[in-house]
Design an enzyme around this catalytic site. Structure first.
Site, PDB file in Angstrom:
ATOM      1  N   LYS A  49       0.845  -1.210   0.000  1.00 27.55           N
ATOM      2  CA  LYS A  49       0.000   0.000   0.000  1.00 27.55           C
ATOM      3  C   LYS A  49       0.875   1.253   0.000  1.00 27.55           C
ATOM      4  O   LYS A  49       0.568   2.234  -0.684  1.00 27.55           O
ATOM      5  CB  LYS A  49      -0.930  -0.018   1.216  1.00 27.55           C
ATOM      6  CG  LYS A  49      -2.018  -1.093   1.124  1.00 27.55           C
ATOM      7  CD  LYS A  49      -2.749  -1.287   2.458  1.00 27.55           C
ATOM      8  CE  LYS A  49      -3.702  -2.477   2.381  1.00 27.55           C
ATOM      9  NZ  LYS A  49      -4.315  -2.787   3.693  1.00 27.55           N
ATOM     10  N   GLN A  93      -3.869  -1.335  10.159  1.00 32.66           N
ATOM     11  CA  GLN A  93      -3.828  -2.634   9.488  1.00 32.66           C
ATOM     12  C   GLN A  93      -4.345  -3.732  10.415  1.00 32.66           C
ATOM     13  O   GLN A  93      -3.888  -3.862  11.550  1.00 32.66           O
ATOM     14  CB  GLN A  93      -2.384  -2.937   9.040  1.00 32.66           C
ATOM     15  CG  GLN A  93      -2.238  -4.237   8.269  1.00 32.66           C
ATOM     16  CD  GLN A  93      -2.957  -4.208   6.915  1.00 32.66           C
ATOM     17  OE1 GLN A  93      -2.903  -3.232   6.171  1.00 32.66           O
ATOM     18  NE2 GLN A  93      -3.651  -5.293   6.602  1.00 32.66           N
ATOM     19  N   ASP A 116     -10.525   3.130   5.160  1.00 33.45           N
ATOM     20  CA  ASP A 116     -10.939   1.729   5.020  1.00 33.45           C
ATOM     21  C   ASP A 116     -12.461   1.594   4.969  1.00 33.45           C
ATOM     22  O   ASP A 116     -12.980   0.549   4.566  1.00 33.45           O
ATOM     23  CB  ASP A 116     -10.411   0.904   6.211  1.00 33.45           C
ATOM     24  CG  ASP A 116      -9.196   0.072   5.846  1.00 33.45           C
ATOM     25  OD1 ASP A 116      -8.995  -0.194   4.639  1.00 33.45           O
ATOM     26  OD2 ASP A 116      -8.454  -0.327   6.760  1.00 33.45           O
TER      27      ASP A 116
END
Ligand code: NDP
Length: 289
Positions: A49, A93, A116
């Site tokens: 990412k 994460q 997200d």
């Protein structure tokens, strides 16, 4: 059988985002990653990412915290990023260590920086079909893939095997919306579903989000169905495979997404898009910062 090339579509989208970022004067969009512990897969995902950010011109930072960090300490780190006007998006994460409550963490992220799309506010907006929240990256990427390949979804029976909060549930919420490229009839199956093969065989579009290598076999798939494989499973020899027995299933499908090179790259492209969206929203509305 035709292949749904997620890598190609993701690169096209990332090129468009790169062009939009390139013309931004002043501070570029920025994304803050938080990684807790030393999970090898998580480290790989964050690296990928961050690489995408760099290629697009999005600034990124990584706060790497020990697995022993307390929940309160982690929430304090998130709070700092929430308050930092130079941070547009925050990504924690997953998975987090067992002693940390995922929901408390998701809830602590400013919904305006929730790239997200896991904050309950954004999940609520998605369920209500509102335009101004963030869609979770993986299901959004699947929707865009279907759209880009002109695969009809409206009125079709979509069966999603897997009901996680990050893939199965949000994908169902997106594809059932009363709007173009959605309007699907959605069924979600899971580990407690009876007669799974009967359910999957009735799918016009079958989405596998299970986390078990080669779980979806040929006899579970209707001939000419579209198959989307979300799974990422690492075999003993290090090879990455999906949840679909690709070799045997692919020949009977009309379209199929491979692993790797299908849904995975789209997840990253959607993350880049959400970051730019956060930037545009926050940078142009100082009151939200
Ligand atoms: P979860 O483990 O959270 O969910 C798996 C789902 O599969 C659960 O709903 C579970 O049912 C269901 N399931 C498990 N066994 C069976 C079975 N025998 N029959 C039917 N259903 C079953 O996984 P995620 O949703 O987080 O991820 C799924 C896969 O997708 C993983 O391989 C993951 O690595 C991958 N992934 C890929 C992404 C990408 O970018 N390509 C992004 C996110 C995930 P139950 O709820 O009853 O336990």
């Amino acid at each position: 059988m035709r292949l749904i090339d997620g890598k190609k579509i993701a690169l096209e989208l990332e090129e468009q985002i790169r062009a939009q970022v390139a013309v931004i004067q002043g501070r570029k969009p920025s994304l803050a990653f938080i990684l807790v512990g030393d999970n090898a897969a998580s480290q790989t995902y964050v690296r990928a990412k961050k690489r995408a950010c760099a290629a697009i011109g999005i600034l990124s930072t990584l706060t790497h915290l020990p697995s022993t960090i307390s929940q309160d300490e982690l929430l304090r780190e998130i709070d700092l990023l929430n308050r930092n006007p130079n941070v547009d998006g925050i990504l924690v994460q997953l998975p987090l260590p067992m002693h940390i409550n995922d929901r408390a963490v998701m809830l602590s992220i400013n919904p305006e920086k929730d790239v997200d799309g896991f904050h309950p506010v954004n999940i609520g907006k998605m369920l209500l079909g509102e335009d101004h929240g963030f869609l979770p990256c993986t299901p959004h990427g699947i929707k865009i893939l279907l759209q880009k390949y002109n695969i009809p979804v409206e009125g079709k029976h979509v069966v999603i095997v897997g009901r996680s909060n990050i893939v199965g549930k949000p994908l169902a919420a997106i594809l059932m919306q009363k709007r173009p490229h959605c309007n699907a009839t959605v069924t979600i199956a899971h580990s407690q579903s009876e007669h799974l093969t009967d359910i999957t065989q009735s799918a016009d579009i079958l989405v596998a989000a299970i986390g078990k290598a080669h779980f979806i076999k040929k006899e579970m798939v209707k001939p000419k169905a579209v198959v989307i494989d979300v799974g990422i499973n690492r075999l003993c020899d290090g090879k990455i495979v999906g949840d679909v027995d690709f070799e045997n299933v692919a020949p009977i499908t009309s379209w199929i997404s491979p692993v790797p090179g299908g849904v995975g790259p789209m997840t990253i492209a959607m993350l880049m898009q959400n970051t730019l969206y956060c930037y545009n929203k926050l940078y142009n509305s100082p009151s939200l910062r």
